[in-house]
Structure formats: structure tokens, C-alpha cells
Design an enzyme around this catalytic site. Structure first.
Site, mmCIF file in Angstrom:
data_model
loop_
_atom_site.group_PDB
_atom_site.id
_atom_site.type_symbol
_atom_site.label_atom_id
_atom_site.label_comp_id
_atom_site.label_asym_id
_atom_site.label_seq_id
_atom_site.Cartn_x
_atom_site.Cartn_y
_atom_site.Cartn_z
ATOM 1 N N GLN A 26 46.742 5.281 62.117
ATOM 2 C CA GLN A 26 46.114 5.903 60.953
ATOM 3 C C GLN A 26 46.647 7.305 60.629
ATOM 4 O O GLN A 26 46.510 7.750 59.503
ATOM 5 C CB GLN A 26 44.593 5.942 61.134
ATOM 6 C CG GLN A 26 43.969 4.550 61.106
ATOM 7 C CD GLN A 26 42.463 4.565 61.312
ATOM 8 O OE1 GLN A 26 41.991 4.570 62.442
ATOM 9 N NE2 GLN A 26 41.699 4.601 60.236
ATOM 10 N N ARG A 83 39.512 12.411 70.883
ATOM 11 C CA ARG A 83 39.822 10.997 71.108
ATOM 12 C C ARG A 83 40.941 10.583 70.151
ATOM 13 O O ARG A 83 40.775 10.653 68.934
ATOM 14 C CB ARG A 83 38.558 10.148 70.863
ATOM 15 C CG ARG A 83 38.808 8.674 70.955
ATOM 16 C CD ARG A 83 37.543 7.812 70.877
ATOM 17 N NE ARG A 83 37.978 6.436 70.859
ATOM 18 C CZ ARG A 83 37.732 5.563 69.880
ATOM 19 N NH1 ARG A 83 36.959 5.889 68.862
ATOM 20 N NH2 ARG A 83 38.231 4.347 69.933
ATOM 21 N N HIS A 129 44.187 0.563 69.462
ATOM 22 C CA HIS A 129 43.354 0.727 68.261
ATOM 23 C C HIS A 129 44.021 -0.086 67.142
ATOM 24 O O HIS A 129 44.604 0.470 66.205
ATOM 25 C CB HIS A 129 43.232 2.217 67.916
ATOM 26 C CG HIS A 129 42.065 2.548 67.019
ATOM 27 N ND1 HIS A 129 41.062 3.421 67.369
ATOM 28 C CD2 HIS A 129 41.741 2.115 65.771
ATOM 29 C CE1 HIS A 129 40.174 3.524 66.379
ATOM 30 N NE2 HIS A 129 40.565 2.740 65.392
ATOM 31 N N ASN A 174 39.632 -0.580 71.203
ATOM 32 C CA ASN A 174 38.684 -0.114 70.203
ATOM 33 C C ASN A 174 38.147 -1.319 69.430
ATOM 34 O O ASN A 174 38.917 -2.097 68.861
ATOM 35 C CB ASN A 174 39.369 0.835 69.220
ATOM 36 C CG ASN A 174 38.397 1.343 68.154
ATOM 37 O OD1 ASN A 174 37.467 2.080 68.462
ATOM 38 N ND2 ASN A 174 38.594 0.937 66.896
ATOM 39 N N GLU A 175 36.842 -1.474 69.415
ATOM 40 C CA GLU A 175 36.158 -2.459 68.580
ATOM 41 C C GLU A 175 36.688 -3.884 68.681
ATOM 42 O O GLU A 175 37.219 -4.451 67.705
ATOM 43 C CB GLU A 175 36.189 -2.002 67.120
ATOM 44 C CG GLU A 175 35.512 -0.663 66.929
ATOM 45 C CD GLU A 175 35.296 -0.305 65.455
ATOM 46 O OE1 GLU A 175 35.925 -0.919 64.583
ATOM 47 O OE2 GLU A 175 34.469 0.579 65.199
ATOM 48 N N ASN A 317 30.728 2.803 68.970
ATOM 49 C CA ASN A 317 30.904 3.302 67.603
ATOM 50 C C ASN A 317 29.693 2.888 66.781
ATOM 51 O O ASN A 317 29.347 1.705 66.748
ATOM 52 C CB ASN A 317 32.147 2.693 66.951
ATOM 53 C CG ASN A 317 33.438 3.137 67.614
ATOM 54 O OD1 ASN A 317 33.431 4.030 68.471
ATOM 55 N ND2 ASN A 317 34.541 2.528 67.231
ATOM 56 N N TYR A 319 27.890 3.209 62.973
ATOM 57 C CA TYR A 319 28.002 3.632 61.584
ATOM 58 C C TYR A 319 26.782 3.270 60.740
ATOM 59 O O TYR A 319 26.337 4.045 59.924
ATOM 60 C CB TYR A 319 29.234 2.985 60.926
ATOM 61 C CG TYR A 319 30.557 3.596 61.330
ATOM 62 C CD1 TYR A 319 31.156 4.574 60.556
ATOM 63 C CD2 TYR A 319 31.217 3.180 62.489
ATOM 64 C CE1 TYR A 319 32.379 5.131 60.906
ATOM 65 C CE2 TYR A 319 32.438 3.733 62.853
ATOM 66 C CZ TYR A 319 33.018 4.715 62.057
ATOM 67 O OH TYR A 319 34.218 5.268 62.419
ATOM 68 N N TRP A 430 33.959 10.750 63.511
ATOM 69 C CA TRP A 430 35.122 10.104 62.922
ATOM 70 C C TRP A 430 35.223 10.577 61.493
ATOM 71 O O TRP A 430 34.284 10.332 60.733
ATOM 72 C CB TRP A 430 34.982 8.571 62.976
ATOM 73 C CG TRP A 430 36.191 7.929 62.370
ATOM 74 C CD1 TRP A 430 36.402 7.602 61.061
ATOM 75 C CD2 TRP A 430 37.391 7.579 63.070
ATOM 76 N NE1 TRP A 430 37.646 7.084 60.886
ATOM 77 C CE2 TRP A 430 38.282 7.051 62.103
ATOM 78 C CE3 TRP A 430 37.799 7.673 64.414
ATOM 79 C CZ2 TRP A 430 39.559 6.616 62.449
ATOM 80 C CZ3 TRP A 430 39.064 7.228 64.733
ATOM 81 C CH2 TRP A 430 39.922 6.707 63.758
ATOM 82 N N GLU A 437 43.201 4.443 55.899
ATOM 83 C CA GLU A 437 41.960 3.735 56.198
ATOM 84 C C GLU A 437 42.162 2.205 56.088
ATOM 85 O O GLU A 437 41.506 1.510 55.322
ATOM 86 C CB GLU A 437 40.842 4.259 55.279
ATOM 87 C CG GLU A 437 39.458 3.704 55.495
ATOM 88 C CD GLU A 437 38.979 3.698 56.935
ATOM 89 O OE1 GLU A 437 39.235 4.654 57.676
ATOM 90 O OE2 GLU A 437 38.343 2.701 57.309
ATOM 91 N N TRP A 438 43.122 1.692 56.896
ATOM 92 C CA TRP A 438 43.365 0.246 56.995
ATOM 93 C C TRP A 438 43.477 -0.408 55.611
ATOM 94 O O TRP A 438 44.189 0.104 54.774
ATOM 95 C CB TRP A 438 42.307 -0.422 57.890
ATOM 96 C CG TRP A 438 42.171 0.299 59.217
ATOM 97 C CD1 TRP A 438 41.094 1.003 59.663
ATOM 98 C CD2 TRP A 438 43.169 0.422 60.261
ATOM 99 N NE1 TRP A 438 41.351 1.538 60.899
ATOM 100 C CE2 TRP A 438 42.600 1.192 61.302
ATOM 101 C CE3 TRP A 438 44.478 -0.053 60.435
ATOM 102 C CZ2 TRP A 438 43.299 1.507 62.471
ATOM 103 C CZ3 TRP A 438 45.165 0.253 61.607
ATOM 104 C CH2 TRP A 438 44.577 1.017 62.601
HETATM 105 C C1 GBH Z 1 35.965 2.081 62.442
HETATM 106 O O1 GBH Z 1 35.333 0.822 62.502
HETATM 107 C C2 GBH Z 1 37.399 2.027 62.971
HETATM 108 O O2 GBH Z 1 37.407 2.096 64.394
HETATM 109 C C3 GBH Z 1 38.242 3.171 62.423
HETATM 110 O O3 GBH Z 1 39.590 2.962 62.737
HETATM 111 C C4 GBH Z 1 38.032 3.308 60.934
HETATM 112 O O4 GBH Z 1 38.802 4.331 60.389
HETATM 113 C C5 GBH Z 1 36.557 3.561 60.697
HETATM 114 O O5 GBH Z 1 35.856 2.452 61.126
HETATM 115 C C6 GBH Z 1 36.187 3.735 59.238
HETATM 116 O O6 GBH Z 1 36.300 2.534 58.547
HETATM 117 O O7 GBH Z 1 36.077 -4.569 54.694
HETATM 118 O O8 GBH Z 1 33.823 -5.349 54.430
HETATM 119 O O9 GBH Z 1 35.259 -6.426 55.985
HETATM 120 C C7 GBH Z 1 34.002 0.802 62.022
HETATM 121 C C8 GBH Z 1 33.416 -0.583 61.915
HETATM 122 C C9 GBH Z 1 33.645 -2.771 61.005
HETATM 123 C C10 GBH Z 1 34.053 -0.879 59.620
HETATM 124 C C11 GBH Z 1 34.373 -3.651 59.999
HETATM 125 C C12 GBH Z 1 34.783 -1.734 58.603
HETATM 126 C C13 GBH Z 1 35.062 -3.967 57.732
HETATM 127 C C14 GBH Z 1 34.288 -4.057 56.484
HETATM 128 N N1 GBH Z 1 34.123 -1.398 60.951
HETATM 129 N N2 GBH Z 1 34.312 -3.106 58.669
HETATM 130 S S1 GBH Z 1 34.935 -5.192 55.324
#
Ligand code: GBH
Length: 483
Positions: A26, A83, A129, A174-175, A317, A319, A430, A437-438
Site C-alpha cells: 500500500q 506496524r 499483508h 493480516n486478516e 483489527n 472497524y 490505521w 487502498e486495494w
Molecule cells: C483493512 O481491512 C486492511 O487490513 C487494510 O489493508 C486496509 O487498508 C483497511 O482495511 C482499510 O480498508 O469491498 O465491500 O468487499 C479491514 C477489513 C474487510 C475491509 C473487507 C474491506 C471489503 C469490503 N476489510 N472489506 S468490500
């Protein structure tokens, strides 16, 4: 009563670990430099339509060259822990071809680690990750258990050998849930394998074995000299009953938690095996589909012994949250979906605020509730909160909403610690930086620090939330304002 009215003043225990986080893919950029190999995310970004803004992480925050700027931001923030993750492909560019270590990769992480330690910051290092080396994926990735376990062990060994004298906190994965559901179930994230009925479970099975193998490697060969901790970073929404007065909803919520968190936590923290509610449910569904055996793979007795107890702390983690109720499955029959075999319908309360994200609703109480769930379910382990964060689309320096969200979430952690006696050892914001952001590319920003992606210097500017977090850290909590 509103969250605000519930606010408590007070401080965290001495030595509470304040931390912020990033991950290699990232923020680093430099994806083709100095012998780095390719990862599944390099491949995924190449396919048009995968990333919302068609961006790549080829430069991103350019931390591969600008890590000293990150270190000085961390120093001024006042965190004692940072981290970050290591890019496997930078350290071993082609793991299937044997352990050929890329010295430039080792040098980069040595420089980063040494610079952190020089300013009094301890590294918390994630080995994985989301960025699997592409050549491992070419041979099946997480669906090729033997290869994954072998290569992950070799990689971890190189990291422990080279960095373990200074790194005392190692997160393996991670996750895992996100890796398996989105990577190998729905195929929405790299490596985009669509196998929601079986691949998803096989990936998790391999991942758990790879994790345990690396914990044992450390335990057997390194712990005595290096004296660090090895753990896994789990994630789950806090799932609660849609109607808390309805027993069926309460049961549905608990089943969802077992599928989301128990899937990985139960084998590691309880008995080396998946939660029984999950095993029963997947078996039943498999039988209804006319299969003889469950689609959920089985652990042997030996596997169970090997898995149990393989995490020195509980990395988590947190959220957001969801509401649960049972689906009506008779008519029409349920298809596997994001929440797959749970048979639980998840929803959100229309009153929750979503800050523009499709998944992230701001629900401060979720963090206290999930900490209590972990305490009850897993016998009060030491929990390190490894991520909590909030997005917006602008990256504005005046991020009052992020200030307020951190305030309320951290206050819920304080309640969990002081009122509920949850064993929490640290909190992680975070993320340090706005970053890649993926699937959302640069369209969603989670940083305490704004990064100007249109400027070749990738200029970093602290936001209001950076200064606010610095104040919480300085006070070790929330001081009562003078009368
Ligand atoms: C984190 O995951 C990641 O570890 C981190 O790398 C990332 O930057 C951060 O989230 C912020 O997004 O697109 O509707 O399928 C957090 C948990 C679970 C969040 C899966 C995103 C996908 C939603 N994640 N989710 S969707």
C-alpha cells in the site's frame, strides 16, 4: 443516551502500546526496483476494471525511497510502535525457485528498522499483508498447501534471521478471513480465484497450517535468543442480533461470529479445530447438496495439537459492525454469497453513518463489544488492537470526522479496559498515510497524514487527526478538562 454523553475520562495502563500502521504494497512503490519480484497485487492491478480508478501501486507513497519522512512523522506523532509489513517479493523474489535472498530487500528493511529504533520506536512486523509472490500463485497459491507452508516457513526464517535481533513482534498473516473470502472465495481481490464453496475453506486450512508452522519455527529456534512474540492478526465485524430481544437473532449473531472470527481464532486459541457450530453447519449444507463429506476440510489429531496455542497475543483489527438474523432458506434455496455458509442475513441500521464507504459504518461501541466477546470466548487473552481507521474521499487536512471517530472508538477501548477488565495491551490507528487502498485505489483515504499523489515528491501533510492522536498518546488517554 448518545455516545457523547457516555464519554468517560481516564488514562490507559502504564506502557499501553500506542501504534499506527501501514502495509508494504500500500505504501512502498518501487515495485520493479532493486530486484523485487512480482506479487499477485501487481498482476491484479494490471487488469483493467479491477481497481476503481485504474491506478496501480507502482509509486504510491514512494516509501521505498521516502521512509525517512515516514519515520520523522512517526517520531513527532509520539507512537512507540509502528506496524508495517515486509514485501515477501522484495526479500525472496521467486520463492518457488529456492531461497535466493535479495540483499537489496534486506537492506531496505534493515534501514527502516534501524531508523525506527534510533528514534525510540519498536517495529511490529507483519510478514504477509495480502501480497503473495506471483510464482507461488502460479502453482496454486493458498490452494497448494504444501508449497505455501514450505515457502512461508523459508521466508519467515530469513526474516527472523535477519531482523529478529531487533523485531520483537511478528504477525504472520493480516486478516486471514479477507484473504480467503475475497481472494479465494468470491474472487474480488487478488488472486481473484472464484471458489466460494471449497477454495475458500482450503485456503484457510493452508493458511492456518502455514501460520502454525512459523510459530513453531520461532518457538523452537528463535524464541530463546530473540525473546519476541509471534501472533496472527484477525478481523471481524462485530455481529449483533438485529433484535436483541429475539432469541433466533441472538443465535444468528453468534453463528456469524463463529464463522467470521471463530474460523481462525478457535483452532488457534481453543482446541486446534474449527468451531463446532461451523463444522455442523457446513456438514449439513454439504449433505443437502448431495455430498458425502463436508466441504470444510478436517484437521487430524496431530494437526490439532500442532495448531493449538500458536499465537502469543491476540491481534485484532476492528472497524465496524453488522446486524444479524436468520435467512429464510426454504424458498428459494440459498446460494453461497459473501457470508457464505452462515445462513445468516447481515444488515446495517439505517441510523448508522457510513462516511461514504460501502462497508465501513461508524459504530464506536463495536470495539468494546468485540473486546468483551474475545474475553469471554477465548479466556481473556492479551489483545493487541492492530487496526482501526476511518475513510473519506478527499484526504482533507481538516478531518474533523476522523478526529471524532478516533475519540469515540478509543474511548470505548478505555471502557473495555477500565470498566470491563478486558486485557488490551495496545491500540493501532490505521493508517499513518493516505495510501493505495486495494480495489479502491487512491479514491479512499485512511491516513492521519495526507499524501499528495499528484506531486512527484509525494508531499506528506499531517491532518487534524494526526495532531489529535498525538495528544491522546501524550496524555495516555483522556484528561478531564480543567473546570
Ligand atoms: C483493512 O481491512 C486492511 O487490513 C487494510 O489493508 C486496509 O487498508 C483497511 O482495511 C482499510 O480498508 O469491498 O465491500 O468487499 C479491514 C477489513 C474487510 C475491509 C473487507 C474491506 C471489503 C469490503 N476489510 N472489506 S468490500
Amino acid at each position: 443516551m448518545s455516545e457523547e454523553e457516555n464519554f468517560i475520562y481516564g488514562t490507559f495502563p502504564e506502557n499501553f502500546k500506542w501504534c499506527t500502521a501501514t502495509s508494504a504494497f500500500q505504501i512502498e512503490g518501487g515495485t520493479t526496483e532493486d530486484g523485487r519480484g512480482r506479487s499477485i497485487w501487481d498482476t491484479f492491478c494490471q487488469i483493467s476494471g479491477n481497481i476503481i480508478d485504474n491506478s496501480t501501486a507502482d509509486i504510491s507513497c514512494d516509501s521505498y525511497h521516502r521512509y525517512m519522512e515516514d519515520v520523522s512523522l512517526l517520531k513527532n506523532l509520539g507512537v512507540k510502535f509502528y506496524r508495517f509489513s515486509i514485501s515477501w517479493s522484495r526479500v525472496i523474489p521467486e520463492p518457488t525457485k529456492g531461497v535466493k535472498v535479495n540483499e537489496a530487500g534486506i537492506r531496505y528493511y534493515n534501514n527502516l528498522i534501524n531508523s525506527l529504533i534510533a528514534v525510540g520506536i519498536s517495529p511490529i512486523v507483519t510478514l504477509y499483508h495480502f501480497d503473495l509472490p506471483q510464482d507461488i500463485q502460479d502453482e496454486g497459491g493458498f490452494l497448494n498447501e504444501d508449497l505455501l507452508v514450505k515457502c512461508f516457513k523459508e521466508y519467515a526464517d530469513v526474516c527472523f534471521q535477519n531482523f529478529g535481533d531487533r523485531v520483537k513482534y511478528w504477525a504472520t498473516f493480516n486478516e486471514p478471513r479477507q484473504i480467503c473470502t475475497l481472494g479465494y472465495g468470491l474472487g474480488l481481490m487478488a488472486p481473484a480465484v472464484h471458489s466460494p464453496k471449497t477454495g475458500i475453506y482450503q485456503a484457510a486450512h493452508s493458511l492456518l497450517k502455514a501460520h502454525a508452522t512459523v510459530w513453531h519455527l520461532y518457538n523452537d529456534n528463535y524464541r530463546i535468543h530473540q525473546n519476541g512474540k509471534v501472533f496472527i492478526v484477525l478481523c471481524s465485524e462485530y455481529v449483533m442480533a438485529k433484535d436483541p430481544g429475539n432469541d433466533s437473532d441472538v443465535e444468528a449473531a453468534d453463528l456469524a461470529m463463529q464463522f467470521k472470527l471463530g474460523w481462525f481464532a478457535h483452532p488457534i486459541y481453543i482446541n486446534g479445530d474449527y468451531p463446532s457450530a461451523m463444522k455442523n453447519k457446513v456438514l449439513l449444507l454439504s449433505q443437502q447438496e448431495g455430498l458425502k463429506n463436508s466441504r470444510l476440510p478436517e484437521f487430524s489429531e496431530e494437526d490439532k495439537k500442532f495448531l493449538k496455542g500458536t499465537s502469543d497475543i491476540f491481534g485484532m483489527n476492528v472497524y465496524t459492525a453488522r446486524l444479524a438474523e436468520y435467512q429464510q432458506r426454504d424458498n428459494p434455496p440459498l446460494q453461497p454469497s459473501l457470508d457464505l455458509d452462515e445462513i445468516v442475513k447481515l444488515s446495517v441500521d439505517p441510523k448508522w453513518t457510513d462516511c461514504g464507504s460501502i462497508w465501513l459504518y461508524i459504530i464506536p461501541s463495536c470495539i468494546r463489544k468485540i473486546l468483551n466477546w474475545i474475553k469471554r470466548e477465548y479466556n481473556s487473552p492479551e489483545v493487541l488492537l492492530t487496526e482501526t481507521g476511518f475513510m473519506d474521499k478527499t484526504g482533507s487536512l481538516d478531518d474533523e470526522h476522523r478526529v471524532n471517530s478516533f475519540k469515540l472508538y478509543i474511548n470505548e477501548v478505555l471502557k473495555a479496559v477500565t470498566l470491563d477488565e478486558c486485557n488490551v495491551i495496545g491500540f493501532t490507528a490505521w493508517s499513518l498515510l493516505d495510501n493505495f487502498e486495494w480495489n479502491f485505489g487512491y479514491s479512499e483515504k485512511f491516513g492521519l497524514v495526507n499524501v499528495d499523489f499528484s506531486d512527484k515528491n509525494r508531499t506528506r501533510k499531517p491532518k487534524k487527526s494526526y495532531h489529535y492522536y498525538a495528544e491522546i498518546i501524550k496524555n495516555n488517554g483522556f484528561l478531564k478538562p480543567p473546570k
